[in-house]
Design an enzyme around this catalytic site. Sequence first.
Site, PDB file in Angstrom:
ATOM      1  CG  HIS A  28     -15.922   3.292  -4.009  1.00  0.00           C
ATOM      2  ND1 HIS A  28     -15.253   4.479  -4.222  1.00  0.00           N
ATOM      3  CD2 HIS A  28     -17.213   3.610  -3.818  1.00  0.00           C
ATOM      4  CE1 HIS A  28     -16.110   5.480  -4.180  1.00  0.00           C
ATOM      5  NE2 HIS A  28     -17.309   4.977  -3.931  1.00  0.00           N
ATOM      6  CB  CYS A  29     -10.549   3.505  -1.409  1.00  0.00           C
ATOM      7  SG  CYS A  29      -9.407   2.194  -1.857  1.00  0.00           S
ATOM      8  CB  ALA A  30      -8.258   6.140  -5.065  1.00  0.00           C
ATOM      9  NE  ARG A  32      -6.109  -3.116  -2.983  1.00  0.00           N
ATOM     10  CZ  ARG A  32      -5.013  -2.589  -3.497  1.00  0.00           C
ATOM     11  NH1 ARG A  32      -5.086  -1.657  -4.406  1.00  0.00           N
ATOM     12  NH2 ARG A  32      -3.819  -2.982  -3.088  1.00  0.00           N
TER      13      ARG A  32
END
Length: 64
Positions: A28-30, A32
């Site tokens: 995960h990222c901020a 997605r």
Amino acid sequence: MRTLDHAACARAIFESIGGGENLVSAVHCATRLRLVVADAHKVDQKRLESTPGDSFRSSLAPAR
């Protein structure tokens, strides 16, 4: 204001991708959630797109 049930959202995503046996990796990222699946045909795309959440976005990729 509506409260999002994060556990229900996670369960819906997990079931939509075909469960744990179909999940190869998750990052995960901020903005997605990136999922790599073993078999893209097992993904229920319509259900995944209807997952609760105001700004849910996913990136799915078949394993190589």
